[in-house]
Design an enzyme around this catalytic site. Sequence first.
Site, PDB file in Angstrom:
ATOM      1  N   LYS A  59       0.576  -1.246  -0.129  1.00  0.00           N
ATOM      2  CA  LYS A  59      -0.134   0.030   0.152  1.00  0.00           C
ATOM      3  C   LYS A  59       0.865   1.115   0.107  1.00  0.00           C
ATOM      4  CE  LYS A  59      -3.483   1.222   3.579  1.00  0.00           C
ATOM      5  NZ  LYS A  59      -3.250   2.358   3.584  1.00  0.00           N
ATOM      6  N   THR A  62       2.107   5.031   0.013  1.00  0.00           N
ATOM      7  CA  THR A  62       0.682   5.255   0.786  1.00  0.00           C
ATOM      8  C   THR A  62       0.435   6.721   1.146  1.00  0.00           C
ATOM      9  OG1 THR A  62       0.942   3.313   1.738  1.00  0.00           O
ATOM     10  CG2 THR A  62      -0.351   4.786   2.804  1.00  0.00           C
ATOM     11  N   ASP A  92      -2.966   4.246  -2.223  1.00  0.00           N
ATOM     12  CA  ASP A  92      -4.119   4.549  -1.196  1.00  0.00           C
ATOM     13  C   ASP A  92      -4.412   6.323  -1.379  1.00  0.00           C
ATOM     14  OD1 ASP A  92      -5.980   4.350   0.800  1.00  0.00           O
ATOM     15  OD2 ASP A  92      -4.611   4.495   2.209  1.00  0.00           O
ATOM     16  N   ARG A  93      -4.920   6.719  -2.262  1.00  0.00           N
ATOM     17  CA  ARG A  93      -5.116   8.083  -2.773  1.00  0.00           C
ATOM     18  C   ARG A  93      -6.370   8.416  -2.242  1.00  0.00           C
ATOM     19  NH1 ARG A  93      -6.180  12.262  -3.344  1.00  0.00           N
ATOM     20  NH2 ARG A  93      -5.461  14.004  -4.856  1.00  0.00           N
ATOM     21  N   LYS A  94      -7.300   7.670  -2.166  1.00  0.00           N
ATOM     22  CA  LYS A  94      -8.683   8.129  -1.666  1.00  0.00           C
ATOM     23  C   LYS A  94      -9.303   9.281  -2.178  1.00  0.00           C
ATOM     24  CE  LYS A  94      -8.167   6.090   3.104  1.00  0.00           C
ATOM     25  NZ  LYS A  94      -6.663   5.890   3.364  1.00  0.00           N
ATOM     26  N   ASP A  97     -13.410  13.575  -5.113  1.00  0.00           N
ATOM     27  CA  ASP A  97     -14.028  14.840  -6.201  1.00  0.00           C
ATOM     28  C   ASP A  97     -14.876  14.270  -7.379  1.00  0.00           C
ATOM     29  OD1 ASP A  97     -14.011  17.619  -6.885  1.00  0.00           O
ATOM     30  OD2 ASP A  97     -11.989  17.815  -5.820  1.00  0.00           O
ATOM     31  N   GLY A  99     -15.887  13.842 -11.485  1.00  0.00           N
ATOM     32  CA  GLY A  99     -15.090  13.032 -12.368  1.00  0.00           C
ATOM     33  C   GLY A  99     -14.207  13.721 -12.858  1.00  0.00           C
ATOM     34  N   GLN A 220      -8.003   4.535  15.934  1.00  0.00           N
ATOM     35  CA  GLN A 220      -7.829   3.113  15.085  1.00  0.00           C
ATOM     36  C   GLN A 220      -8.106   1.966  15.852  1.00  0.00           C
ATOM     37  OE1 GLN A 220      -8.181   1.481  12.619  1.00  0.00           O
ATOM     38  NE2 GLN A 220      -6.166   2.096  11.409  1.00  0.00           N
ATOM     39  N   TYR A 222      -8.224  -2.357  16.101  1.00  0.00           N
ATOM     40  CA  TYR A 222      -7.547  -3.423  15.529  1.00  0.00           C
ATOM     41  C   TYR A 222      -8.253  -4.656  15.814  1.00  0.00           C
ATOM     42  CZ  TYR A 222      -3.534  -0.370  14.913  1.00  0.00           C
ATOM     43  OH  TYR A 222      -2.782   0.830  14.396  1.00  0.00           O
ATOM     44  N   GLY A 240       0.207  -1.773   9.146  1.00  0.00           N
ATOM     45  CA  GLY A 240       1.409  -0.815   8.878  1.00  0.00           C
ATOM     46  C   GLY A 240       2.234  -0.780  10.344  1.00  0.00           C
TER      47      GLY A 240
END
Length: 276
Positions: A59, A62, A92-94, A97, A99, A220, A222, A240
């Site tokens: 990833k 990242t 992992d750009r996420k 916005d 198109g 977070q 787990y 990670g």
Amino acid sequence: MFRQTYGQRASKHSNPAAKLLLDTMERKKSNLAVSVDVTKSKDFLAIVDAVGPFVCLIKALTHVDIIEDFEPLLIDELQALSSKHDFVIFEDRKFADIGNTVALQYSSGVHKIASWSHITNAHPVPGPSIITGLSSVGLPLGRGLLLLAEMSTKGSLATGSYTEDAVRMARAHRDFVIGFIAQRRMDGIGASENDSTEDEDFLVLTPGVGLDTKGDSMGQQYRTPREVVLESGCDVIIVGRGVYGKDYHLTDKIAEQAKRYREEGWAAYLERTTAL
């Protein structure tokens, strides 16, 4: 799909990125992805080289924009490590916005993500246009997209109807959307009586995996590889800090941890696929 092997599932996928990932998992006997959240190129490459033999997926880079000393050469070095260690690259750009904007973000600028990342991901918040924009760039290149259907942080809003809508969007774009970032399988989620879901096989990549802690101070949470893979039916465990912590330069220790997670994740997968 829950009990089919990765190899069996790879043979049925038409998307090249999905096939590549599943074939890599089967070949390397690994369902481990390592998320490399560091800010220096040297540290990034050292971690990737250390964990490379044990992962199906990096990833990485990242959140490429957190690399403080980013140079295009870093991408060449990452691709060389991908070839050396036989792993798939996931940025992992996420994206989140409209198109036209995401198409430009994906194809252009300094990072040119589509040119090197086999898989990327997006928030479904903007609606189906985000898939249309990204697929206009990624589909001709044989890339794949993951939608963020659920997140592992406490209090996440990605639940209920939000998750159902994300799955509906994916179901309408199965040539490019190969799966989800989620905490469980999405089989049949959000489906209507008229939807045929018997042959759908979305990959599920799951963050928030840890063997030694249950959470952190920033929300977070787990779960163990066994909980994620065997009990929830997910496909790839994303780890990670559980692998490298703050010991960026202790490559032997990092490799040992990566091997540990790979063994735990693969054991859970074998138990899942051989269960009666």
